[in-house]
Enzyme design. Structure first.
Site, PDB file in Angstrom:
ATOM      1  N   GLY A 195       0.806  -1.212   0.000  1.00 32.51           N
ATOM      2  CA  GLY A 195       0.000   0.000   0.000  1.00 32.51           C
ATOM      3  C   GLY A 195       0.840   1.263   0.000  1.00 32.51           C
ATOM      4  N   GLY A 196       2.094   1.150  -0.460  1.00 33.83           N
ATOM      5  CA  GLY A 196       2.977   2.315  -0.458  1.00 33.83           C
ATOM      6  C   GLY A 196       3.105   2.943  -1.836  1.00 33.83           C
ATOM      7  CG  ASN A 197       6.010   6.010  -2.109  1.00 33.82           C
ATOM      8  OD1 ASN A 197       5.243   6.943  -1.950  1.00 33.82           O
ATOM      9  ND2 ASN A 197       7.022   5.773  -1.281  1.00 33.82           N
ATOM     10  CG  ASP A 229      -5.632   3.299   9.066  1.00 28.23           C
ATOM     11  OD1 ASP A 229      -4.483   3.279   8.559  1.00 28.23           O
ATOM     12  OD2 ASP A 229      -6.126   4.313   9.584  1.00 28.23           O
ATOM     13  CD  GLU A 230      -0.384   0.764   4.179  1.00 27.66           C
ATOM     14  OE1 GLU A 230       0.663   1.391   4.374  1.00 27.66           O
ATOM     15  OE2 GLU A 230      -0.409  -0.313   3.543  1.00 27.66           O
ATOM     16  CB  THR A 242      16.065  -1.220  -9.221  1.00 26.72           C
ATOM     17  OG1 THR A 242      15.726  -0.075  -8.442  1.00 26.72           O
ATOM     18  CG2 THR A 242      16.078  -0.817 -10.671  1.00 26.72           C
ATOM     19  CB  CYS A 293       7.001   6.694  -7.563  1.00 26.92           C
ATOM     20  SG  CYS A 293       7.307   5.088  -6.812  1.00 26.92           S
ATOM     21  CG  HIS A 321      21.304   2.310  -0.940  1.00 27.13           C
ATOM     22  ND1 HIS A 321      20.283   1.552  -1.428  1.00 27.13           N
ATOM     23  CD2 HIS A 321      21.354   3.423  -1.724  1.00 27.13           C
ATOM     24  CE1 HIS A 321      19.723   2.176  -2.455  1.00 27.13           C
ATOM     25  NE2 HIS A 321      20.358   3.307  -2.658  1.00 27.13           N
ATOM     26  NE  ARG A 379      11.565   1.133   3.657  1.00 27.20           N
ATOM     27  CZ  ARG A 379      10.468   1.447   3.011  1.00 27.20           C
ATOM     28  NH1 ARG A 379      10.522   1.651   1.711  1.00 27.20           N
ATOM     29  NH2 ARG A 379       9.333   1.537   3.647  1.00 27.20           N
TER      30      ARG A 379
HETATM   31  P1  NAI Z   1       6.788   2.457   0.952  1.00 26.53           P
HETATM   32  O1  NAI Z   1       7.488   2.820   2.187  1.00 26.53           O
HETATM   33  O2  NAI Z   1       5.979   3.514   0.279  1.00 26.53           O
HETATM   34  O3  NAI Z   1       5.835   1.221   1.177  1.00 26.53           O
HETATM   35  C1  NAI Z   1       5.771   0.557   2.340  1.00 26.53           C
HETATM   36  C2  NAI Z   1       4.489  -0.267   2.268  1.00 26.53           C
HETATM   37  O4  NAI Z   1       4.831  -1.628   2.365  1.00 26.53           O
HETATM   38  C3  NAI Z   1       3.583   0.035   3.423  1.00 26.53           C
HETATM   39  O5  NAI Z   1       2.778   1.150   3.129  1.00 26.53           O
HETATM   40  C4  NAI Z   1       2.791  -1.239   3.510  1.00 26.53           C
HETATM   41  O6  NAI Z   1       1.758  -1.258   2.558  1.00 26.53           O
HETATM   42  C5  NAI Z   1       3.812  -2.281   3.069  1.00 26.53           C
HETATM   43  N1  NAI Z   1       4.394  -2.941   4.245  1.00 26.53           N
HETATM   44  C6  NAI Z   1       5.517  -2.589   4.903  1.00 26.53           C
HETATM   45  N2  NAI Z   1       5.728  -3.440   5.920  1.00 26.53           N
HETATM   46  C7  NAI Z   1       4.723  -4.329   5.896  1.00 26.53           C
HETATM   47  C8  NAI Z   1       4.391  -5.453   6.666  1.00 26.53           C
HETATM   48  N3  NAI Z   1       5.149  -5.823   7.683  1.00 26.53           N
HETATM   49  N4  NAI Z   1       3.285  -6.148   6.337  1.00 26.53           N
HETATM   50  C9  NAI Z   1       2.531  -5.767   5.303  1.00 26.53           C
HETATM   51  N5  NAI Z   1       2.794  -4.715   4.522  1.00 26.53           N
HETATM   52  C10 NAI Z   1       3.876  -4.017   4.812  1.00 26.53           C
HETATM   53  O7  NAI Z   1       7.843   1.825  -0.040  1.00 26.53           O
HETATM   54  P2  NAI Z   1       7.910   2.033  -1.605  1.00 26.53           P
HETATM   55  O8  NAI Z   1       8.412   3.397  -1.875  1.00 26.53           O
HETATM   56  O9  NAI Z   1       6.632   1.598  -2.201  1.00 26.53           O
HETATM   57  O10 NAI Z   1       9.078   1.057  -1.974  1.00 26.53           O
HETATM   58  C11 NAI Z   1       8.882  -0.333  -2.167  1.00 26.53           C
HETATM   59  C12 NAI Z   1      10.247  -0.907  -2.454  1.00 26.53           C
HETATM   60  O11 NAI Z   1      10.801  -0.243  -3.604  1.00 26.53           O
HETATM   61  C13 NAI Z   1      11.277  -0.714  -1.338  1.00 26.53           C
HETATM   62  O12 NAI Z   1      12.118  -1.838  -1.356  1.00 26.53           O
HETATM   63  C14 NAI Z   1      12.058   0.517  -1.776  1.00 26.53           C
HETATM   64  O13 NAI Z   1      13.359   0.530  -1.234  1.00 26.53           O
HETATM   65  C15 NAI Z   1      12.081   0.297  -3.270  1.00 26.53           C
HETATM   66  N6  NAI Z   1      12.308   1.511  -4.047  1.00 26.53           N
HETATM   67  C16 NAI Z   1      11.448   2.559  -3.938  1.00 26.53           C
HETATM   68  C17 NAI Z   1      11.655   3.699  -4.686  1.00 26.53           C
HETATM   69  C18 NAI Z   1      10.721   4.863  -4.638  1.00 26.53           C
HETATM   70  O14 NAI Z   1      10.995   5.874  -5.272  1.00 26.53           O
HETATM   71  N7  NAI Z   1       9.601   4.777  -3.937  1.00 26.53           N
HETATM   72  C19 NAI Z   1      12.803   3.803  -5.616  1.00 26.53           C
HETATM   73  C20 NAI Z   1      13.627   2.628  -5.680  1.00 26.53           C
HETATM   74  C21 NAI Z   1      13.372   1.528  -4.908  1.00 26.53           C
END
Ligand code: NAI
Length: 406
Positions: free
Chosen positions: A10-12, A37-38, A139, A144, A206, A318
């Site tokens: 539910g993240g980016n 509550d996502e 990657t 985003c 990193h 991270r």
């Molecule tokens: P984020 O921080 O936006 O998403 C985290 C989401 O993961 C949470 O909102 C939740 O939905 C889920 N989550 C986390 N822990 C959880 C758990 N224990 N149980 C269930 N759900 C859980 O991360 P984002 O930005 O979406 O990144 C995802 C991956 O992509 C990461 O590995 C990040 O390092 C990598 N990444 C992200 C970039 C970006 O620009 N957003 C760029 C390059 C890599």
């Protein structure tokens, strides 16, 4: 025919994937997001905005998922494609939650995979390895950020190309050609998860830069956050070069031991930078200048927390908490199985484990109490290289899981 896709997270990344894929009529997209509550926030956001808008440099794309919830069976049962858009530390728990609902013939993939994704997925799905395909991207294709939760996400930049691998290997071509248009990025199929693990440059960049910037930190506050990539000086560049050289030694040792192995995707760091950011780098004469003059990295701060009106390093970001246990330690574990010493990687890991308050390396071996929260081969009980290479099917062999390619 409509293809059903489940997106876990539910993240980016989950917002971008959901917006892009559900904007296309050939897909029906179901979101599984069990954290807090996502699901409710996302449902409310979509109801208010009429869908998820993905803002790109070329305009906006609006998609509307068929469902959003915290019930794994509602999203995953019936889905042919299951995408884990999650940080690596959440892969294990989410795969366990969805495992019994994954239909035969489905493909489960991680964006990004990080190191050792296949070790984790195979361990959990071992009884179903002949009917479920797995894949991973090196990657995330985009930088985003969510702008309004459940409503709008922005793509700040898209990589020029991203490596992808799969099990069974033939799946990599099929998935790359199916997903690259919807995701808007060139996907480059590579030989194996072993390549993907060793080729992960985040595991070098990193922890390597964190070590370079902060290994001699004594507790003082900085007036403003330090720059991360532009903070790479000659000495940090040297550390990164040596870490990359050590991975190349592992690559060459494996290639010498198993001549049929294809590790061509495991590139030296400088070469990877040129491939990924050729147009963004102004001065590519040295590794240092390739970091400090890369426009895509300009202005990005090191992870820091505010304290007493200043800033201190955030060692639980991270860059260490994900890239060490699900990156550098996996590669270090493979080096250990191959009998290769990695002194510079070990210095970085020895420093990082103290800062993370973890114990991984003890007396030069991966035998600390916390290896059970990593994806190193040692965590999964591998003690010999041959056993690891055979059981993980890294050597070219007959496709015993061809059914999932159909
Ligand atoms: P984020 O921080 O936006 O998403 C985290 C989401 O993961 C949470 O909102 C939740 O939905 C889920 N989550 C986390 N822990 C959880 C758990 N224990 N149980 C269930 N759900 C859980 O991360 P984002 O930005 O979406 O990144 C995802 C991956 O992509 C990461 O590995 C990040 O390092 C990598 N990444 C992200 C970039 C970006 O620009 N957003 C760029 C390059 C890599």
């Amino acid at each position: 025919m409509t293809i059903q896709i489940a997106i876990c997270g539910g993240g980016n990344a989950a917002h971008v994937l959901t917006g892009l894929l559900s904007s296309r009529k050939e897909y029906s997209v179901h979101v599984y997001t069990p954290l807090g509550d996502e699901a409710k926030c996302w449902q409310d956001g979509v109801a208010q905005a009429g869908g998820i808008t993905v803002v790109t440099t070329n305009g906006k794309v609006l998609g509307r998922p068929s469902s959003i919830g915290s019930d794994p069976s509602a999203a995953v049962a019936g889905s042919q494609l299951i995408l884990l858009a999650l940080p690596a530390f959440a892969h294990e728990s989410i795969i366990k939650q969805i495992a019994e609902h994954i239909p035969p013939g489905a493909w489960v993939g991680a964006l990004p995979a990080r190191g050792g994704f296949d070790l984790c997925a195979r361990d959990i799905l071992s009884r179903r390895s002949k009917e479920i395909g797995i894949f991973g991207l090196q990657t995330l294709p985009w930088a985003c950020r969510i702008q309004q939760y459940g409503q709008q996400v922005m793509i700040l930049g898209t990589k020029e190309q991203v490596d992808l691998t799969a099990w069974p290997p033939a799946l990599a071509n099929i998935i790359s050609s199916s997903l690259q248009a919807p995701l808007g990025v060139k996907l480059n199929p590579i030989a194996s998860f072993l390549s993907l693990t060793l080729a992960d440059t985040g595991q070098l960049i990193h922890p390597g830069i964190m070590y370079g910037l902060f290994h001699d930190w004594t507790g003082e506050s900085y007036e403003r956050p330090r720059l991360f990539y532009q903070g790479v000086d000659a000495s940090i560049a040297e550390t990164l070069q040596q870490m990359s050289d050590e991975v190349q030694v592992v690559r060459r040792a494996l290639e010498a031991h198993y001549p049929e192995l294809d590790l061509s995707a495991v590139r030296p760091l400088g070469e990877w930078l040129q491939r990924s950011y050729r147009r963004s780098i102004e001065d590519s004469r040295t590794l240092q200048s390739s970091f400090t003059t890369n426009r895509s990295y300009a202005g990005l701060p090191a992870p820091m927390q505010q304290r007493d009106g200043g800033f201190i390093p955030d060692f639980h970001s991270r860059y260490l908490s994900e890239d060490v246990p699900f990156g550098l330690l996996v590669t270090r574990g493979i080096a250990e199985l191959a009998g290769i010493v990695t002194p510079v990687v070990d210095s970085v890991l020895t420093w990082a484990q103290k800062r993370l308050d973890r114990e991984y390396l003890v007396d030069g071996k991966l035998q600390g109490t916390d290896i059970f929260n990593t994806r190193s081969p040692q965590r999964y009980g591998y003690v010999s290289l041959d056993q690891f290479m055979l059981e993980m099917r890294y050597l070219p062999h007959t496709d015993d899981a061809a059914a999932v390619c159909q």
